[in-house]
Design an enzyme around this catalytic site. Structure first.
Site, PDB file in Angstrom:
ATOM      1  N   ASP A 109       0.877  -1.170   0.000  1.00 10.66           N
ATOM      2  CA  ASP A 109       0.000   0.000   0.000  1.00 10.66           C
ATOM      3  C   ASP A 109       0.916   1.222   0.000  1.00 10.66           C
ATOM      4  O   ASP A 109       1.482   1.576   1.022  1.00 10.66           O
ATOM      5  CB  ASP A 109      -0.887  -0.036   1.257  1.00 10.66           C
ATOM      6  CG  ASP A 109      -1.729   1.227   1.411  1.00 10.66           C
ATOM      7  OD1 ASP A 109      -1.679   2.102   0.516  1.00 10.66           O
ATOM      8  OD2 ASP A 109      -2.434   1.348   2.437  1.00 10.66           O
TER       9      ASP A 109
ATOM     10  N   LYS B 231       3.163  11.381  -3.087  1.00 12.52           N
ATOM     11  CA  LYS B 231       2.142  10.812  -3.955  1.00 12.52           C
ATOM     12  C   LYS B 231       1.228  11.888  -4.549  1.00 12.52           C
ATOM     13  O   LYS B 231       0.680  11.716  -5.637  1.00 12.52           O
ATOM     14  CB  LYS B 231       1.330   9.805  -3.145  1.00 12.52           C
ATOM     15  CG  LYS B 231       0.376   8.944  -3.927  1.00 12.52           C
ATOM     16  CD  LYS B 231      -0.181   7.873  -3.004  1.00 12.52           C
ATOM     17  CE  LYS B 231      -1.363   7.152  -3.588  1.00 12.52           C
ATOM     18  NZ  LYS B 231      -1.884   6.154  -2.635  1.00 12.52           N
TER      19      LYS B 231
ATOM     20  N   GLU C 252      -7.172   0.618  -4.578  1.00 15.48           N
ATOM     21  CA  GLU C 252      -7.197   0.498  -3.115  1.00 15.48           C
ATOM     22  C   GLU C 252      -8.530  -0.022  -2.576  1.00 15.48           C
ATOM     23  O   GLU C 252      -8.538  -0.920  -1.735  1.00 15.48           O
ATOM     24  CB  GLU C 252      -6.836   1.846  -2.480  1.00 15.48           C
ATOM     25  CG  GLU C 252      -5.357   2.188  -2.664  1.00 15.48           C
ATOM     26  CD  GLU C 252      -5.043   3.652  -2.469  1.00 15.48           C
ATOM     27  OE1 GLU C 252      -5.942   4.404  -2.061  1.00 15.48           O
ATOM     28  OE2 GLU C 252      -3.893   4.049  -2.732  1.00 15.48           O
TER      29      GLU C 252
ATOM     30  N   ASP D  14     -13.080   5.409   1.166  1.00 15.22           N
ATOM     31  CA  ASP D  14     -11.658   5.438   1.495  1.00 15.22           C
ATOM     32  C   ASP D  14     -11.165   6.876   1.572  1.00 15.22           C
ATOM     33  O   ASP D  14     -10.953   7.528   0.554  1.00 15.22           O
ATOM     34  CB  ASP D  14     -10.885   4.650   0.423  1.00 15.22           C
ATOM     35  CG  ASP D  14      -9.378   4.661   0.662  1.00 15.22           C
ATOM     36  OD1 ASP D  14      -8.907   5.361   1.581  1.00 15.22           O
ATOM     37  OD2 ASP D  14      -8.672   3.959  -0.084  1.00 15.22           O
TER      38      ASP D  14
END
Lengths: 171, 621
Positions: free
Chosen positions: B25, B86, B185, B207
């Site tokens: 992850d 990211k 994800e 999420d």
């Protein structure tokens, strides 16, 4: 291999949607690129292509319009990018009335109920058209079937406008 | 709850044959690596027993530090300590500066290109910084598992566009990892939950991570995970809650002056701490010192925090509504709601999600670990440790893909939420006599105008046979693979000539750049480049000998005697080559066999289509 053969169905308009979905999952279980994650380069490329074809076939066969268009294309009649207009005054007049009704709904005292009623009307129209398409294709009356598909497209467009209106009112 | 795995004798690979694979992850704020051991999927801890690795990289003079040690240095060395990289993946410098005006970094380069951060080790693209995080996780995994990894599954937000996905895959390559799959994800989270409860029906995965928000509507049925729709915001997350608190502190403490890097950092830390404290308290204290030694003390109540968080949470609820609509479902039809990401600990988030879906969301698996756990389960399957698994993941494209046409308009080729893999062809023609090249601009997004969409790449078709204007018909096929990555092929129809394509990723790295980074990363690791190449090729050769050998045994009858003999002979040559020490020769032989076996692979696939359907008929009865 045409889309019907790919899914092992007889060529024809009527098919069991649940069976279609089951066979789709079965095919993807066998051909999804993940099944070839440790295979050779060419196997992986081939799996991507095959899996893409299965996806395309599934979305085509699933949709009442795309399925009819696909059957017509098999008979040599291309509908998907046509610009030809529908010549049917009665049907077009009815469409205009429907559109006027759509515009009136917002001003009604209970618009959500009116939407529900209108939805039912449109649903009946659509299923009548689908039955007509099925019969016309079976009788190889492709021109009539093509006209019914054009009408079905009108109905679907009207339906999506109705849905948009519903969202607007709900918000 | 741990799941005990009981298998039929002979169905599970013996322990010594188990291939090592991990799920990663690669998060905005924290990263994790997990693996399946003895049937149990668990995150791997570092030598101090800590599982979370902060996604922070510090570039020291002769050293690269990743994780908590880098985070500790962030205050002292803000310009060389890259946090939450990211957010910059696949973004232009302009984009980054507009979205995040308060970054402490010095950026380099052209405003319309991929952003690069100036560090004392040179300019670093977000892809290289991500590669350094992945290298740290790879080291941890190999140290913990005691051998080299055979493959990884890396998770990405479902909303990631092509440039962001490609960047992630390139980062893995630079870190020396073989990517089995990029996994969304939310899908990973569903896998983690799905295997526990074996449920069927539609579920929503909400999420909210550090920097991204994703909502996915999935359908679980008979071992098939189907993504019905996805939505979200790739620039909305816990960091925005922190920022809202930072802004509040500034107003309350009347901080109108320009703050130093240290002050900004302290403010951010205080905000984060306050947010976390409010997960189970009605109010919290904020205390810190400015550079001029002024002590600031404030009290933030949950009600005040809720007020500033509300617009952010509402944005997520609007995205939920849209995703449901795309899936043609009503909120009441959702069977379960899964919470992922540390930011779902914010009480207002839970409250609003419960209110919208009309049920209490699930959170029995640690929301920080659930994605890595799901990814490791998928990695275990893809690497071949569970040949009897019948799990299939069907993902969809998160954004529409189109091309630029006259007047700066976009023409959609593949629309949002189409199941992948997908291939769509489009025909183009030349508009000048003798024209031999053509430029195509591919964009991703939902808007009408090209300037409102994200530029993906510019393709140049060359070698079009010279013909009169309008006579050449070039069929361009856009293919999106299971990872959501685009590739393009083109052919002139009347002559069958393949037009070659040059890809210029708008916000990515070119092939040569990746190769040179790959080389320098190996140099840094002081490995023997040749030895590594030889090892890689030997593994690849063994894989081919095993799989093609088995295929010939099973389906050799599909080929004529001569072709079958040729393939067997070439495999034997390959086997002999692995006993010598020439990586290049092995590579050439692998390519040769790959070429020779293409028809065989196609024949086998056609045969298995028939078999798959036969199996289906039996199932239906």
């Amino acid at each position: 291999m045409n889309y019907f053969e790919l899914f092992n169905f007889e060529v024809g308009y009527d098919l069991d949607v649940k069976q279609l979905a089951d066979r789709y999952r079965q095919l993807q279980r066998a051909f999804h690129p993940d099944q070839y994650a440790s295979g050779s380069e060419s196997e992986r490329l081939l799996a991507v292509k095959k899996s893409a074809q299965i996806n395309d076939a599934f979305s085509t066969l699933k949709s009442p319009v795309a399925r009819a268009e696909y059957l017509l294309a098999m008979a040599g009649i291309e509908l998907s990018h046509e610009t030809k207009t529908l010549q049917d005054p009665v049907f077009l007049m009815q469409q205009m009335e429907y559109r006027e009704h759509l515009e009136d709904i917002q001003q009604m005292s209970d618009p959500l109920n009116a939407i529900m009623e209108f939805e039912q009307t449109l649903e009946q129209e659509q299923s009548a058209l689908q039955q007509a398409i099925s019969a016309q294709l079976q009788n190889k009356d492709f021109d009539a079937a093509a006209n019914s598909v054009r009408k079905l497209k009108f109905m679907i467009k009207l339906n999506s406008e109705l849905e948009r209106l519903e969202d607007q009112i709900a918000d | 709850m741990a799941l005990l795995q009981i298998s039929e004798p002979g169905q599970t690979a013996a322990p010594h044959q188990r291939k090592l694979a991990v799920g990663i992850d690669l998060g905005t704020t924290n990263s994790l690596v997990a693996t399946v051991r003895s049937g149990e999927a668990l995150p791997l801890a570092d030598q101090n027993g800590i599982k979370m690795l902060p996604s922070v990289v510090q570039y020291q003079q002769d050293n690269i530090v990743v994780g908590y040690n880098a985070l500790e240095q962030a205050e002292a060395d803000p310009e060389n300590t890259i946090i939450s990289v990211k957010r910059f993946m696949g973004r232009s410098l302009d984009d980054v500066l507009t979205t995040y005006p308060e970054l402490p970094y010095q950026f380099e380069g052209d405003s319309a290109n991929l952003s690069r951060i100036k560090t004392r080790q040179g300019n670093k693209s977000p892809i290289e910084v991500s590669a350094d995080i992945l290298s740290a996780l790879k080291q941890r995994a190999e140290h913990s598992l005691g051998d080299e990894l055979q493959g990884v599954v890396i998770t990405v937000p479902a909303y990631f566009d092509d440039a962001q996905r490609q960047g992630t895959k390139d980062a893995a390559r630079i870190a020396g990892l073989k990517v089995l799959r990029l996994l969304n994800e939310p899908t990973a989270a569903a896998i983690a939950y799905g295997l526990d409860s074996k449920q069927e029906g539609e579920i929503a995965v909400y999420d909210l991570g550090g920097g991204t928000f994703d909502i996915s509507i999935l359908k679980l049925e008979k071992g098939v995970f189907e993504v019905l729709s996805t939505g979200g915001d790739s620039a909305l997350g816990g960091d925005d809650f922190d920022q809202a608190i930072v802004n509040w502190i500034k107003v309350q403490a009347e901080l109108n002056q320009v703050l130093s890097s240290r002050e900004r950092r302290v403010l951010k830390e205080q905000a984060k701490k306050a947010k976390e404290a409010l997960s189970d308290a009605d109010s919290t204290q904020i205390q810190f010192k400015l550079d001029n030694q002024t002590q600031i003390e404030l009290t933030l109540s949950l009600a005040e925090f809720n007020q500033m968080a509300l617009p952010l949470v509402q944005k997520t609820i609007i995205a939920c509504r849209r995703a449901l609509k795309d899936a043609q479902l009503k909120a009441g039809e959702i069977k379960d709601v899964v919470l992922v990401g540390g930011s779902t600990r914010v009480p207002l988030v839970r409250e609003k999600v419960a209110e919208f879906f009309g049920q209490q969301p699930l959170s029995s698996i640690n929301p920080d670990e659930v994605v890595a756990v799901g990814a490791s389960i998928q990695a275990d399957i893809l690497v071949g440790n569970k040949p009897d698994s019948d799990m299939v993941l069907l993902d969809v494209t998160p954004l529409s893909l189109g091309i630029e046409t006259m007047g700066g308009l976009t023409e959609k080729i593949i629309s949002r939420n189409t199941t992948i893999p997908v291939a769509k062809a489009q025909e183009f023609t030349t508009f000048k006599d003798g024209q031999t090249a053509m430029a195509i601009h591919v964009v991703q997004g939902e808007r009408e105008l090209v300037k409102d969409c994200r530029s993906l790449a510019r393709f140049e078709l060359r070698d079009i046979p010279p013909m009169a204007a309008g006579a050449a018909h070039i069929r361009v096929t856009f293919q999106v693979d299971a990872d959501g990555l685009l590739s393009v092929t083109a052919m002139e129809k009347s002559t069958g000539v393949q037009a070659s394509i040059q890809v210029k990723p708008s916000y990515g790295l070119e092939e040569e750049e990746i190769l040179s980074m790959l080389k320098s990363s190996i140099d840094n690791a002081q490995e023997d480049v040749e030895a590594r190449r030889f090892a890689e090729q030997t593994v690849e050769a063994a894989r081919m000998i095993e799989s093609l050998g088995n295929a010939l045994k099973a389906d050799g009858h599909l080929l004529d005697e001569k072709s079958r003999q040729t393939l067997s002979n070439e495999l034997e040559v390959l086997h002999q080559l692995t006993l010598q020490n020439d990586a290049e020769a092995i590579k050439k032989q692998i390519e040769k066999i790959d070429q020779l076996s293409q028809d065989f692979a196609a024949l086998r696939m056609d045969q298995s289509i028939k078999l798959a359907l036969k199996g289906q008929q039996v199932d239906e009865i």
